[in-house]
Design an enzyme around this catalytic site. Structure first.
Site: not given
Length: 108
Positions: A6, A13
Site C-alpha cells: 500500500y 492520494k
C-alpha cells in the site's frame, strides 16, 4: 506507517487531492464541479485477490475510531451527497471511518 502493498497510495492520494483542487479552480467558472471520493480499503471480490489485503483491512480497522472499515453503502451515501449539493466543489472525501487521520497522527 508502512503497510505491505500500500506504500504507493500515499503519494497517489496527494496527487489526487492536488488534481481535484486544480481542476475545480479551473472549471468552476464554467459551472463544472470537481470532487473525488477516496475510500479506504473496502472488501470486494476484486480486493480479495490482492496480496496482503487482509492485513491492510486489519490495520485500517484497528486505526479507525469506529472500529470498522468503510462499506460500499458508506461510499454510495457520500456520492449522493456530493452529487446533490451544488455548493460542493474542490474536495476529496475520505471515506475510511477515520482511519487515515488516526494513522497519520500516530505515525508522526
Amino acid at each position: 506507517l508502512s503497510v505491505e502493498g500500500y506504500n504507493m497510495m500515499g503519494p497517489v492520494k496527494s496527487i489526487l487531492e492536488a488534481l481535484v483542487r486544480g481542476l475545480a479552480s479551473e472549471l468552476g467558472g464554467k459551472d463544472i464541479r470537481v470532487n473525488a471520493i477516496s475510500p479506504g480499503p473496502v472488501m470486494t471480490r476484486a480486493a480479495s485477490g490482492i496480496k496482503g489485503f487482509s492485513n491492510l483491512l486489519n490495520v485500517a480497522r484497528g486505526a479507525s475510531p469506529l472500529g470498522r472499515t468503510a462499506e460500499l453503502e458508506d461510499i454510495g451515501k457520500i456520492a449522493v451527497e456530493v452529487i446533490s449539493n451544488p455548493s460542493i466543489t474542490g474536495f476529496v472525501y475520505l471515506v475510511d471511518c477515520g482511519s487515515s487521520t488516526r494513522i497519520r497522527v500516530e505515525s508522526e
